[in-house]
Design a protein around this motif. Sequence first.
Motif, mmCIF file in Angstrom:
data_model
loop_
_atom_site.group_PDB
_atom_site.id
_atom_site.type_symbol
_atom_site.label_atom_id
_atom_site.label_comp_id
_atom_site.label_asym_id
_atom_site.label_seq_id
_atom_site.Cartn_x
_atom_site.Cartn_y
_atom_site.Cartn_z
ATOM 1 N N THR A 231 -13.832 -10.225 19.506
ATOM 2 C CA THR A 231 -13.810 -10.756 20.866
ATOM 3 C C THR A 231 -12.904 -11.975 20.922
ATOM 4 O OG1 THR A 231 -15.755 -12.142 20.450
ATOM 5 C CG2 THR A 231 -16.144 -9.959 21.405
ATOM 6 N N ALA A 232 -12.446 -12.263 22.129
ATOM 7 C CA ALA A 232 -11.643 -13.455 22.365
ATOM 8 C C ALA A 232 -12.544 -14.605 22.781
ATOM 9 C CB ALA A 232 -10.610 -13.181 23.452
ATOM 10 N N GLU A 233 -12.247 -15.788 22.290
ATOM 11 C CA GLU A 233 -13.017 -16.972 22.627
ATOM 12 C C GLU A 233 -12.084 -18.042 23.182
ATOM 13 O OE1 GLU A 233 -14.808 -18.088 18.943
ATOM 14 O OE2 GLU A 233 -16.299 -16.476 18.980
ATOM 15 N N ILE A 234 -12.421 -18.589 24.343
ATOM 16 C CA ILE A 234 -11.635 -19.674 24.926
ATOM 17 C C ILE A 234 -11.962 -20.970 24.181
ATOM 18 C CG2 ILE A 234 -11.036 -20.906 27.033
ATOM 19 C CD1 ILE A 234 -10.318 -17.913 26.974
ATOM 20 N N ILE A 235 -10.928 -21.694 23.803
ATOM 21 C CA ILE A 235 -11.098 -22.907 23.005
ATOM 22 C C ILE A 235 -11.112 -24.128 23.927
ATOM 23 C CG2 ILE A 235 -10.166 -24.322 21.137
ATOM 24 C CD1 ILE A 235 -8.596 -21.858 20.215
ATOM 25 N N PRO A 236 -12.201 -24.885 23.964
ATOM 26 C CA PRO A 236 -12.166 -26.149 24.710
ATOM 27 C C PRO A 236 -11.393 -27.192 23.908
ATOM 28 C CG PRO A 236 -14.319 -25.818 23.699
ATOM 29 C CD PRO A 236 -13.525 -24.586 23.393
ATOM 30 N N LEU A 237 -10.476 -27.870 24.557
ATOM 31 C CA LEU A 237 -9.679 -28.912 23.908
ATOM 32 C C LEU A 237 -10.206 -30.261 24.367
ATOM 33 C CD1 LEU A 237 -6.111 -27.357 24.226
ATOM 34 C CD2 LEU A 237 -7.785 -27.105 22.379
ATOM 35 N N ARG A 238 -10.779 -30.973 23.462
ATOM 36 C CA ARG A 238 -11.504 -32.193 23.790
ATOM 37 C C ARG A 238 -10.612 -33.193 24.522
ATOM 38 N NH1 ARG A 238 -14.925 -35.900 19.451
ATOM 39 N NH2 ARG A 238 -15.802 -37.366 20.984
ATOM 40 N N GLY A 239 -11.100 -33.640 25.675
ATOM 41 C CA GLY A 239 -10.379 -34.615 26.474
ATOM 42 C C GLY A 239 -9.356 -34.013 27.412
ATOM 43 N N TYR A 240 -8.969 -32.768 27.162
ATOM 44 C CA TYR A 240 -7.939 -32.114 27.966
ATOM 45 C C TYR A 240 -8.503 -31.049 28.891
ATOM 46 C CZ TYR A 240 -4.560 -34.134 24.619
ATOM 47 O OH TYR A 240 -3.824 -34.983 23.845
ATOM 48 N N SER A 241 -9.598 -30.383 28.466
ATOM 49 C CA SER A 241 -10.141 -29.245 29.215
ATOM 50 C C SER A 241 -11.109 -29.707 30.292
ATOM 51 C CB SER A 241 -10.870 -28.281 28.275
ATOM 52 O OG SER A 241 -9.989 -27.752 27.305
ATOM 53 N N ILE A 242 -11.168 -28.923 31.371
ATOM 54 C CA ILE A 242 -12.188 -29.118 32.396
ATOM 55 C C ILE A 242 -13.545 -28.821 31.784
ATOM 56 C CG2 ILE A 242 -13.025 -28.297 34.630
ATOM 57 C CD1 ILE A 242 -10.124 -27.477 35.258
ATOM 58 N N ASP B 178 -17.021 -27.339 31.047
ATOM 59 C CA ASP B 178 -17.589 -26.025 31.388
ATOM 60 C C ASP B 178 -19.081 -26.121 31.691
ATOM 61 O OD1 ASP B 178 -18.506 -26.575 28.893
ATOM 62 O OD2 ASP B 178 -17.904 -24.669 27.980
ATOM 63 N N ALA B 179 -19.530 -27.322 32.061
ATOM 64 C CA ALA B 179 -20.960 -27.517 32.336
ATOM 65 C C ALA B 179 -21.445 -26.654 33.495
ATOM 66 C CB ALA B 179 -21.238 -28.993 32.631
ATOM 67 N N ASP B 180 -20.563 -26.337 34.436
ATOM 68 C CA ASP B 180 -20.939 -25.530 35.596
ATOM 69 C C ASP B 180 -20.670 -24.049 35.383
ATOM 70 O OD1 ASP B 180 -21.693 -27.824 37.002
ATOM 71 O OD2 ASP B 180 -19.646 -28.162 37.704
ATOM 72 N N GLY B 181 -20.426 -23.672 34.149
ATOM 73 C CA GLY B 181 -20.177 -22.269 33.855
ATOM 74 C C GLY B 181 -18.730 -21.856 33.995
ATOM 75 N N HIS B 182 -17.841 -22.789 34.343
ATOM 76 C CA HIS B 182 -16.424 -22.461 34.459
ATOM 77 C C HIS B 182 -15.766 -22.495 33.084
ATOM 78 C CE1 HIS B 182 -16.786 -22.628 38.755
ATOM 79 N NE2 HIS B 182 -17.206 -23.878 38.722
ATOM 80 N N PRO B 183 -14.756 -21.670 32.850
ATOM 81 C CA PRO B 183 -14.076 -21.698 31.554
ATOM 82 C C PRO B 183 -13.365 -23.036 31.354
ATOM 83 C CG PRO B 183 -12.871 -20.325 33.123
ATOM 84 C CD PRO B 183 -14.173 -20.678 33.773
ATOM 85 N N PRO B 184 -13.204 -23.457 30.107
ATOM 86 C CA PRO B 184 -12.587 -24.760 29.829
ATOM 87 C C PRO B 184 -11.061 -24.717 29.987
ATOM 88 C CG PRO B 184 -13.199 -23.700 27.775
ATOM 89 C CD PRO B 184 -13.725 -22.814 28.879
ATOM 90 N N LEU B 185 -10.606 -24.659 31.228
ATOM 91 C CA LEU B 185 -9.176 -24.650 31.512
ATOM 92 C C LEU B 185 -8.589 -26.043 31.291
ATOM 93 C CD1 LEU B 185 -9.293 -22.722 34.927
ATOM 94 C CD2 LEU B 185 -9.197 -21.757 32.620
ATOM 95 N N VAL B 186 -7.296 -26.084 31.014
ATOM 96 C CA VAL B 186 -6.572 -27.347 30.893
ATOM 97 C C VAL B 186 -5.646 -27.467 32.102
ATOM 98 C CG1 VAL B 186 -4.977 -28.731 29.526
ATOM 99 C CG2 VAL B 186 -6.648 -27.254 28.379
ATOM 100 N N PRO B 187 -5.894 -28.378 33.033
ATOM 101 C CA PRO B 187 -4.956 -28.554 34.149
ATOM 102 C C PRO B 187 -3.554 -28.864 33.625
ATOM 103 C CG PRO B 187 -6.998 -29.746 34.552
ATOM 104 C CD PRO B 187 -7.056 -29.277 33.130
ATOM 105 N N SER B 188 -2.562 -28.188 34.177
ATOM 106 C CA SER B 188 -1.176 -28.399 33.731
ATOM 107 C C SER B 188 -0.603 -29.632 34.418
ATOM 108 C CB SER B 188 -0.336 -27.154 34.014
ATOM 109 O OG SER B 188 -0.848 -26.039 33.309
ATOM 110 N N ARG C 244 -11.169 -5.985 41.382
ATOM 111 C CA ARG C 244 -12.039 -6.809 40.557
ATOM 112 C C ARG C 244 -11.430 -8.187 40.348
ATOM 113 N NH1 ARG C 244 -13.965 -3.544 35.318
ATOM 114 N NH2 ARG C 244 -14.554 -5.704 34.846
ATOM 115 N N ALA C 245 -12.286 -9.203 40.332
ATOM 116 C CA ALA C 245 -11.813 -10.581 40.181
ATOM 117 C C ALA C 245 -12.778 -11.391 39.327
ATOM 118 C CB ALA C 245 -11.647 -11.236 41.545
ATOM 119 N N ASP C 246 -13.291 -10.786 38.239
ATOM 120 C CA ASP C 246 -14.301 -11.479 37.434
ATOM 121 C C ASP C 246 -13.704 -12.250 36.254
ATOM 122 O OD1 ASP C 246 -14.096 -8.497 37.015
ATOM 123 O OD2 ASP C 246 -14.954 -9.057 35.080
ATOM 124 N N LYS C 247 -12.385 -12.111 35.980
ATOM 125 C CA LYS C 247 -11.763 -12.858 34.877
ATOM 126 C C LYS C 247 -10.411 -13.424 35.335
ATOM 127 C CE LYS C 247 -12.122 -11.049 30.721
ATOM 128 N NZ LYS C 247 -13.144 -11.880 30.059
#
Length: 531
Positions: free
Chosen positions: A25-36, A38-48, A362-365
């Motif tokens: 499986t693929a796992e999204i990597i949270p980057l400390r200090g850079y990622s949003i 994910d406390a609200d269930g959102h993926p740890p995206l990094v704003p560009s 579909r818009a789940d990912k």
Amino acid sequence: MGHKLAIDFGTTNSVAARWNAETSTAEIIPLRGYSISDADGHPPLVPSLVYAWDAGLARISIGQAVRDQGLDMQSSHRLFRNFKRGILTATTAEPRSIDGLPVTEKEVGGAFMKALLAALPYAESEIDQLVLTAPVVSFESYVSWLGTVVEHFAPEKVHIVDESTAAALGYLVKEPGALVLVFDFGGGTLDLSLVQLPEGRENTGGLLQRLLKRGGGKHTAKVIAKSGRIIGGSDIDQWLLAEVLRRTGVTIQALGLNYVALLTACESAKISLSTVEAADIAFTAEDRPYQVTVTRAELEDLLGANGFSAAIRRIVDKGMHVARQRGIFKEDITYVLLVGGTSLMPIVQHTLRGYFSDMAVRADKPFTAVAEGALQVAAGYGLDDYLAHGYGIRHLVGEQQQYDEIIPMGARYPSPKPLEVVLGAAHDGQDAIEFVIGEIDGGSVAMLEVIYEDGEAVFVAQGGDDQPKIVALNEDRVAATLARLMPPGTLGDDRLKVSFRVDDRRQLRLSVHDLKTNAQLLDDVTLATLR
């Protein structure tokens, strides 16, 4: 065994991911200090986002750190957003002045990507594969720029795949052999890929359970059609900003450095209007506060006036035209898979459901499918792809430069056999022949206007029909592939037998044999990496 990683560099958000070999499986990597968070269930995206503290970019803030420090609301030229668009397009913009020194979009993008790589929780020696993604609409110059970002990696470790094609592999579709249309609409580009999933797909939520060789087998995904256009959420932000200024009578000059804060407010309102009927946009100009309320209906009218829905229909028409040439019709498509934040707008989904009336949209990912699919390529899963652009060799007709197509758009790679042509001298006494390759595209990469808002370059998509564009790929390094004629050539005589082929890494390779001297002048050298 080392790690397999993917980075999806987006106009608005970026994603880092790793392949878990134990669970496949693929796992999204949270980057400390850079990622949003994910406390609200959102993926740890990094704003560009990049905030440049100095012109040399030795000290920068990126991602969520920019927002946490309120740097995206400051009145300053130091905030960079949407810089992927400035790198992607061939349209030239003046560098921005920071501390009196010029700073380019490519420099900012490079600093952003290198900061992401440095933040990964793995040493470079622990990384076996790194997959980067590129829009379908991008030209070779963008791919070359990506190469400079990861030039310290061994070339065999780095792969580049189309964003929308990768997303087709990343979505959880279980049906073996299903035809899926990926509609990737993000902050800067709209990409479309029609992909037939592998016939041997197991019923495991869409992830393949075995390593595959590239191309041809029942476990290989096949790209049927793809198309792209430079238009995205960042254009909507600009159109909305212009509308707010029109309603309030505030000029760009009066707005001044508050432009950055207003653009951020417009982006937030655009996002809110996907779920609410009205949103307020507040800003300050010349120490006077303003507030404008925008409804969803008003936003959709604004999009219509800027040719938004028409652009969506054109890009879908273009992709489906290619599909029909391959015997595929919209009724054959099983799913329409939405990727990117702009794809979540109600007007976009309404337009697509009107076009694909009976399709399962579909818009789940929407934010992670690209990176997750790219990881499947890193893991060795099959992908039978084709070239999105055509390619020609440049020659002179009188005083005019022209390109003769040698590789058509839609050609599969690697080449089943080399293409051979015979060339002669253009004039008596010619002592060398150069090989300049042009990338030919019918899309609208060039249809961007560069405007300057308080000294900052802003790329805004323009309406209208697509126009063909040819970009020379290797003019700046043509000396490396120059064929020297000793003795000089004679007009009218066949002199060189030239062989072109595309390898499995999309590299256009060249061999040149001198028919007069029987000498091999060039032997399987790389001309360019193709899109």
